[in-house]
Write a protein that holds these residues in place. Structure first.
Motif, PDB file in Angstrom:
ATOM      1  N   GLU A 171       4.922  30.323 -29.588  1.00  0.00           N
ATOM      2  CA  GLU A 171       5.792  31.140 -29.193  1.00  0.00           C
ATOM      3  C   GLU A 171       7.378  30.821 -29.125  1.00  0.00           C
ATOM      4  O   GLU A 171       8.284  31.307 -29.272  1.00  0.00           O
ATOM      5  CB  GLU A 171       5.479  31.797 -27.709  1.00  0.00           C
ATOM      6  CG  GLU A 171       6.242  32.784 -27.255  1.00  0.00           C
ATOM      7  CD  GLU A 171       5.740  33.330 -25.915  1.00  0.00           C
ATOM      8  OE1 GLU A 171       6.664  33.714 -24.981  1.00  0.00           O
ATOM      9  OE2 GLU A 171       4.677  33.726 -25.751  1.00  0.00           O
ATOM     10  N   ASN A 172       7.563  29.468 -28.633  1.00  0.00           N
ATOM     11  CA  ASN A 172       8.958  29.036 -28.468  1.00  0.00           C
ATOM     12  C   ASN A 172       9.316  28.241 -29.826  1.00  0.00           C
ATOM     13  O   ASN A 172      10.821  28.401 -29.786  1.00  0.00           O
ATOM     14  CB  ASN A 172       8.800  27.849 -27.245  1.00  0.00           C
ATOM     15  CG  ASN A 172       8.596  28.585 -26.090  1.00  0.00           C
ATOM     16  OD1 ASN A 172       9.063  29.577 -25.769  1.00  0.00           O
ATOM     17  ND2 ASN A 172       7.796  27.844 -25.141  1.00  0.00           N
ATOM     18  N   THR A 173       8.518  27.897 -30.759  1.00  0.00           N
ATOM     19  CA  THR A 173       9.005  27.114 -31.900  1.00  0.00           C
ATOM     20  C   THR A 173       9.142  28.113 -33.061  1.00  0.00           C
ATOM     21  O   THR A 173       9.925  27.772 -33.825  1.00  0.00           O
ATOM     22  CB  THR A 173       8.251  25.955 -32.004  1.00  0.00           C
ATOM     23  OG1 THR A 173       7.079  26.339 -32.429  1.00  0.00           O
ATOM     24  CG2 THR A 173       8.351  25.113 -30.981  1.00  0.00           C
ATOM     25  N   ILE A 194      14.198  27.481 -39.968  1.00  0.00           N
ATOM     26  CA  ILE A 194      13.316  26.426 -40.687  1.00  0.00           C
ATOM     27  C   ILE A 194      12.071  26.377 -40.250  1.00  0.00           C
ATOM     28  O   ILE A 194      11.121  26.042 -41.313  1.00  0.00           O
ATOM     29  CB  ILE A 194      14.070  25.036 -39.958  1.00  0.00           C
ATOM     30  CG1 ILE A 194      15.503  25.167 -40.637  1.00  0.00           C
ATOM     31  CG2 ILE A 194      13.228  23.989 -40.717  1.00  0.00           C
ATOM     32  CD1 ILE A 194      16.426  23.975 -40.286  1.00  0.00           C
ATOM     33  N   THR A 195      11.630  26.497 -38.939  1.00  0.00           N
ATOM     34  CA  THR A 195      10.039  26.526 -38.684  1.00  0.00           C
ATOM     35  C   THR A 195       9.483  27.844 -39.268  1.00  0.00           C
ATOM     36  O   THR A 195       8.425  27.566 -39.809  1.00  0.00           O
ATOM     37  CB  THR A 195      10.065  26.634 -37.245  1.00  0.00           C
ATOM     38  OG1 THR A 195      10.760  25.895 -36.528  1.00  0.00           O
ATOM     39  CG2 THR A 195       8.570  26.611 -36.731  1.00  0.00           C
ATOM     40  N   LYS A 196      10.000  28.740 -39.454  1.00  0.00           N
ATOM     41  CA  LYS A 196       9.480  30.037 -40.224  1.00  0.00           C
ATOM     42  C   LYS A 196       9.139  29.726 -41.644  1.00  0.00           C
ATOM     43  O   LYS A 196       8.065  30.020 -42.134  1.00  0.00           O
ATOM     44  CB  LYS A 196      10.267  31.215 -40.089  1.00  0.00           C
ATOM     45  CG  LYS A 196      10.275  32.091 -38.585  1.00  0.00           C
ATOM     46  CD  LYS A 196      10.977  33.204 -38.664  1.00  0.00           C
ATOM     47  CE  LYS A 196      11.150  33.879 -37.439  1.00  0.00           C
ATOM     48  NZ  LYS A 196      11.998  35.109 -37.447  1.00  0.00           N
ATOM     49  N   GLU A 197      10.032  28.975 -42.334  1.00  0.00           N
ATOM     50  CA  GLU A 197       9.873  28.763 -43.481  1.00  0.00           C
ATOM     51  C   GLU A 197       8.882  27.576 -43.735  1.00  0.00           C
ATOM     52  O   GLU A 197       8.185  27.879 -44.695  1.00  0.00           O
ATOM     53  CB  GLU A 197      11.243  28.288 -44.017  1.00  0.00           C
ATOM     54  CG  GLU A 197      12.403  29.371 -44.367  1.00  0.00           C
ATOM     55  CD  GLU A 197      13.937  28.644 -44.582  1.00  0.00           C
ATOM     56  OE1 GLU A 197      14.027  27.434 -44.761  1.00  0.00           O
ATOM     57  OE2 GLU A 197      14.796  29.394 -44.579  1.00  0.00           O
ATOM     58  N   PHE A 198       8.854  26.720 -42.704  1.00  0.00           N
ATOM     59  CA  PHE A 198       7.802  25.578 -42.993  1.00  0.00           C
ATOM     60  C   PHE A 198       6.537  26.229 -42.825  1.00  0.00           C
ATOM     61  O   PHE A 198       5.548  25.931 -43.457  1.00  0.00           O
ATOM     62  CB  PHE A 198       8.036  24.637 -41.753  1.00  0.00           C
ATOM     63  CG  PHE A 198       6.897  23.756 -41.715  1.00  0.00           C
ATOM     64  CD1 PHE A 198       6.572  22.718 -42.749  1.00  0.00           C
ATOM     65  CD2 PHE A 198       5.967  23.817 -40.594  1.00  0.00           C
ATOM     66  CE1 PHE A 198       5.642  21.804 -42.413  1.00  0.00           C
ATOM     67  CE2 PHE A 198       4.531  23.001 -40.369  1.00  0.00           C
ATOM     68  CZ  PHE A 198       4.910  21.942 -41.409  1.00  0.00           C
ATOM     69  N   LEU A 199       6.130  27.183 -41.843  1.00  0.00           N
ATOM     70  CA  LEU A 199       4.944  27.630 -41.586  1.00  0.00           C
ATOM     71  C   LEU A 199       4.618  28.433 -42.789  1.00  0.00           C
ATOM     72  O   LEU A 199       3.363  28.557 -43.260  1.00  0.00           O
ATOM     73  CB  LEU A 199       4.764  28.659 -40.141  1.00  0.00           C
ATOM     74  CG  LEU A 199       4.918  27.600 -39.164  1.00  0.00           C
ATOM     75  CD1 LEU A 199       5.001  28.428 -37.495  1.00  0.00           C
ATOM     76  CD2 LEU A 199       3.680  26.789 -38.872  1.00  0.00           C
ATOM     77  N   SER A 200       5.615  29.360 -43.387  1.00  0.00           N
ATOM     78  CA  SER A 200       5.188  30.150 -44.513  1.00  0.00           C
ATOM     79  C   SER A 200       4.905  29.355 -45.823  1.00  0.00           C
ATOM     80  O   SER A 200       3.963  29.803 -46.507  1.00  0.00           O
ATOM     81  CB  SER A 200       6.600  31.064 -44.747  1.00  0.00           C
ATOM     82  OG  SER A 200       6.244  31.901 -45.783  1.00  0.00           O
ATOM     83  N   ALA A 201       5.427  28.145 -45.876  1.00  0.00           N
ATOM     84  CA  ALA A 201       5.330  27.400 -47.020  1.00  0.00           C
ATOM     85  C   ALA A 201       3.992  26.594 -46.965  1.00  0.00           C
ATOM     86  O   ALA A 201       3.354  26.598 -48.255  1.00  0.00           O
ATOM     87  CB  ALA A 201       6.471  26.440 -47.015  1.00  0.00           C
ATOM     88  N   ALA A 202       3.424  26.344 -45.868  1.00  0.00           N
ATOM     89  CA  ALA A 202       2.284  25.698 -45.651  1.00  0.00           C
ATOM     90  C   ALA A 202       1.110  26.959 -45.836  1.00  0.00           C
ATOM     91  O   ALA A 202       0.243  26.609 -46.326  1.00  0.00           O
ATOM     92  CB  ALA A 202       2.204  25.197 -43.967  1.00  0.00           C
TER      93      ALA A 202
END
Length: 84
Positions: free
Chosen positions: A23-25, A30-38
């Motif tokens: 929820e917080n991160t 950048i975090t959204k991009e990281f999670l999407s790429a993974a």
């Protein structure tokens, strides 16, 4: 040491890079991009399809980078990791 992530999923504590509150991160770009790429690479495993509370980033010598999304709170996961 192993950390139980829920629903019969355990990971090696040695492979954990970080435990994060979803929820917080996940609001940062950048975090959204990281999670999407993974997700696109197939490196994301959903431990449960219930409302996620945390994600755990791991680096395993055999499997490489992996992101586990879990319904277990980050505080509980940290306690489990430090209980050994």
């Amino acid at each position: 040491m192993y950390i139980h992530l829920g629903n019969e999923t355990c990971i090696s504590g040695d492979s954990v890079i970080g435990i994060f509150d979803i929820e917080n991160t996940s609001v940062g770009k950048i975090t959204k991009e990281f999670l999407s790429a993974a997700e696109k690479r197939g490196n994301t495993e959903y431990v449960s399809y219930e409302m996620p509370k945390a994600y755990v980033v791991c680096d395993d010598k055999d499997y490489g980078e992996k992101v586990y999304v879990t319904q277990v709170s980050p505080l509980t996961l940290r306690r489990r990791a430090n209980s050994d």
